[in-house]
Design an enzyme around this catalytic site. Structure first.
Site, mmCIF file in Angstrom:
data_model
loop_
_atom_site.group_PDB
_atom_site.id
_atom_site.type_symbol
_atom_site.label_atom_id
_atom_site.label_comp_id
_atom_site.label_asym_id
_atom_site.label_seq_id
_atom_site.Cartn_x
_atom_site.Cartn_y
_atom_site.Cartn_z
ATOM 1 N N LEU A 30 0.841 -1.335 0.062
ATOM 2 C CA LEU A 30 -0.083 0.138 -0.009
ATOM 3 C C LEU A 30 0.818 1.281 0.165
ATOM 4 C CD1 LEU A 30 -2.647 -1.188 2.693
ATOM 5 C CD2 LEU A 30 -2.916 -1.417 0.250
ATOM 6 N N CYS A 31 0.505 2.387 -0.291
ATOM 7 C CA CYS A 31 0.884 3.597 -0.408
ATOM 8 C C CYS A 31 1.609 3.872 0.864
ATOM 9 C CB CYS A 31 -0.059 4.711 -0.858
ATOM 10 S SG CYS A 31 0.592 6.361 -0.775
ATOM 11 N N PRO A 32 2.759 4.352 0.897
ATOM 12 C CA PRO A 32 3.631 4.943 -0.222
ATOM 13 C C PRO A 32 4.651 3.797 -0.932
ATOM 14 C CG PRO A 32 4.615 5.574 1.747
ATOM 15 C CD PRO A 32 3.309 4.776 2.348
#
Length: 94
Positions: A30-32
């Site tokens: 998942l981000c980042p």
């Protein structure tokens, strides 16, 4: 939502005929983290090289083009195969 609209706009066609110098696998992250892995991989490439990022986090649809613009890389586009998103970019002068 806007992210869902952007996802629907991405088809299976790869936006470049050039072979990527490197493929960054970021599925399940998942981000980042997809962008962190991309930045690390770009560090080893020369300007003008093509990188492919493979991810399945829907946030990358927004994050990747904006990140490229902020760092002077060229966002070439994306392709989708089911949940897999394939982003293509050309390393700029960063």
């Amino acid at each position: 939502t806007r992210d869902e609209e952007r996802l629907r706009e991405i088809g299976p066609t790869i936006p470049t005929s050039e072979i990527p110098a490197v493929v960054v696998e970021a599925c399940g992250l998942l981000c980042p983290l997809p962008l962190v892995k991309t930045a690390r991989a770009l560090g080893a490439l020369s300007n003008g090289s093509i990188l492919e990022l493979r991810a399945d986090d829907p946030a990358t649809i927004v994050d990747v083009p904006e990140w490229c613009a902020e760092r002077n890389h060229v966002y070439l586009g994306a392709a989708r195969e089911g949940r897999l998103l394939r982003f293509f970019l050309r390393k700029g002068a960063g």
